[in-house]
Scaffold this motif. Structure first.
Motif, PDB file in Angstrom:
ATOM      1  N   PRO A 226       2.628  -7.925  -4.610  1.00  0.00           N
ATOM      2  CA  PRO A 226       3.723  -6.823  -5.316  1.00  0.00           C
ATOM      3  C   PRO A 226       5.124  -7.248  -5.038  1.00  0.00           C
ATOM      4  O   PRO A 226       5.326  -7.978  -3.847  1.00  0.00           O
ATOM      5  CB  PRO A 226       3.430  -5.538  -4.499  1.00  0.00           C
ATOM      6  CG  PRO A 226       1.771  -5.955  -4.133  1.00  0.00           C
ATOM      7  CD  PRO A 226       1.710  -7.495  -3.802  1.00  0.00           C
ATOM      8  N   ASP A 227       6.017  -6.745  -5.737  1.00  0.00           N
ATOM      9  CA  ASP A 227       7.518  -6.999  -5.406  1.00  0.00           C
ATOM     10  C   ASP A 227       8.013  -6.764  -4.061  1.00  0.00           C
ATOM     11  O   ASP A 227       8.863  -7.370  -3.637  1.00  0.00           O
ATOM     12  CB  ASP A 227       8.327  -6.396  -6.460  1.00  0.00           C
ATOM     13  CG  ASP A 227       8.228  -7.008  -7.775  1.00  0.00           C
ATOM     14  OD1 ASP A 227       7.557  -8.156  -8.085  1.00  0.00           O
ATOM     15  OD2 ASP A 227       8.612  -6.380  -8.795  1.00  0.00           O
ATOM     16  N   ASP A 228       7.417  -5.637  -3.488  1.00  0.00           N
ATOM     17  CA  ASP A 228       7.871  -5.356  -2.296  1.00  0.00           C
ATOM     18  C   ASP A 228       6.794  -5.641  -1.097  1.00  0.00           C
ATOM     19  O   ASP A 228       7.013  -5.390  -0.019  1.00  0.00           O
ATOM     20  CB  ASP A 228       7.741  -3.569  -1.983  1.00  0.00           C
ATOM     21  CG  ASP A 228       6.437  -2.873  -2.302  1.00  0.00           C
ATOM     22  OD1 ASP A 228       5.371  -3.929  -2.719  1.00  0.00           O
ATOM     23  OD2 ASP A 228       6.330  -1.908  -2.099  1.00  0.00           O
ATOM     24  N   TRP A 229       6.183  -6.797  -1.234  1.00  0.00           N
ATOM     25  CA  TRP A 229       5.245  -7.322  -0.328  1.00  0.00           C
ATOM     26  C   TRP A 229       6.194  -8.154   0.661  1.00  0.00           C
ATOM     27  O   TRP A 229       7.156  -8.995   0.306  1.00  0.00           O
ATOM     28  CB  TRP A 229       4.459  -8.243  -0.918  1.00  0.00           C
ATOM     29  CG  TRP A 229       3.429  -9.162  -0.140  1.00  0.00           C
ATOM     30  CD1 TRP A 229       2.405  -8.450   0.626  1.00  0.00           C
ATOM     31  CD2 TRP A 229       3.296 -10.351  -0.189  1.00  0.00           C
ATOM     32  NE1 TRP A 229       1.948  -9.584   1.297  1.00  0.00           N
ATOM     33  CE2 TRP A 229       2.031 -10.773   0.727  1.00  0.00           C
ATOM     34  CE3 TRP A 229       3.964 -11.526  -0.258  1.00  0.00           C
ATOM     35  CZ2 TRP A 229       1.508 -11.871   1.295  1.00  0.00           C
ATOM     36  CZ3 TRP A 229       3.471 -12.736  -0.145  1.00  0.00           C
ATOM     37  CH2 TRP A 229       2.525 -12.972   0.624  1.00  0.00           C
ATOM     38  N   VAL A 230       5.997  -8.145   2.016  1.00  0.00           N
ATOM     39  CA  VAL A 230       6.515  -8.799   2.939  1.00  0.00           C
ATOM     40  C   VAL A 230       5.640  -9.677   3.433  1.00  0.00           C
ATOM     41  O   VAL A 230       4.520  -9.111   3.843  1.00  0.00           O
ATOM     42  CB  VAL A 230       7.036  -7.891   4.047  1.00  0.00           C
ATOM     43  CG1 VAL A 230       7.867  -8.621   5.052  1.00  0.00           C
ATOM     44  CG2 VAL A 230       8.158  -6.814   3.338  1.00  0.00           C
TER      45      VAL A 230
ATOM     46  N   GLU B 173      15.248 -12.383   6.678  1.00  0.00           N
ATOM     47  CA  GLU B 173      14.577 -12.110   5.598  1.00  0.00           C
ATOM     48  C   GLU B 173      14.249 -13.278   4.427  1.00  0.00           C
ATOM     49  O   GLU B 173      15.260 -14.082   4.131  1.00  0.00           O
ATOM     50  CB  GLU B 173      15.376 -10.952   4.668  1.00  0.00           C
ATOM     51  CG  GLU B 173      14.888 -10.410   3.544  1.00  0.00           C
ATOM     52  CD  GLU B 173      15.593  -9.305   2.737  1.00  0.00           C
ATOM     53  OE1 GLU B 173      14.996  -8.471   2.135  1.00  0.00           O
ATOM     54  OE2 GLU B 173      16.745  -9.681   2.628  1.00  0.00           O
TER      55      GLU B 173
ATOM     56  N   ILE C 188      13.058 -14.624   0.835  1.00  0.00           N
ATOM     57  CA  ILE C 188      13.182 -14.017  -0.382  1.00  0.00           C
ATOM     58  C   ILE C 188      12.658 -15.185  -1.422  1.00  0.00           C
ATOM     59  O   ILE C 188      13.016 -16.340  -1.138  1.00  0.00           O
ATOM     60  CB  ILE C 188      14.660 -13.555  -1.113  1.00  0.00           C
ATOM     61  CG1 ILE C 188      15.236 -12.770  -0.023  1.00  0.00           C
ATOM     62  CG2 ILE C 188      14.511 -13.237  -2.374  1.00  0.00           C
ATOM     63  CD1 ILE C 188      16.851 -12.586  -0.314  1.00  0.00           C
TER      64      ILE C 188
END
Length: 118
Positions: free
Chosen positions: A40-44, A89, A91
């Motif tokens: 998912p796009d918000d996966w960390v 972070e 990306i």
């Protein structure tokens, strides 16, 4: 050799094929890109956790991570708390990003190694 396809009604993703067609990338790098883009796009993600999803070890994963970073598919940015860097972070980009000109960094130091802590 033929390709046998299935109905795309569940358990599939849609992704840009740029990385898959990029001749500069190894097959391992292409596979890791596909895996990361399937999240998912918000996966960390945490590198130590990613390593557990394959038979390749941490060293092999670090090598591929560096390859993807060098070709602009992965960028890392500092997360600051005041003047202090609290964390980094990561990306993941579907298409490669141009590297910043080192002369524009004005003394900022890019990380040379990654933390494998959760």
């Amino acid at each position: 050799m033929g390709i046998i396809r299935v109905d795309k009604n569940s358990n599939y993703i849609v992704m840009n094929r740029t990385a898959l067609n990029d001749n500069r990338l190894s097959w391992k790098a292409k596979g890791i890109m596909a895996y990361m883009l399937s999240m998912p796009d918000d996966w960390v993600f945490h590198m130590k956790e990613l390593v557990t999803h394959s038979t390749d070890g941490e060293r092999a994963f670090r090598s591929v991570f560096k390859e993807l970073q060098e070709h602009g598919y992965i960028t890392r940015q500092p997360v600051r708390e005041g003047q202090r860097i609290a964390s980094w972070e990561t990306i993941v980009h579907e298409v490669p990003q141009e590297k910043e000109d080192d002369s524009l960094l004005c003394g900022l130091v890019q990380p040379l190694s990654w933390s494998f802590s959760n």
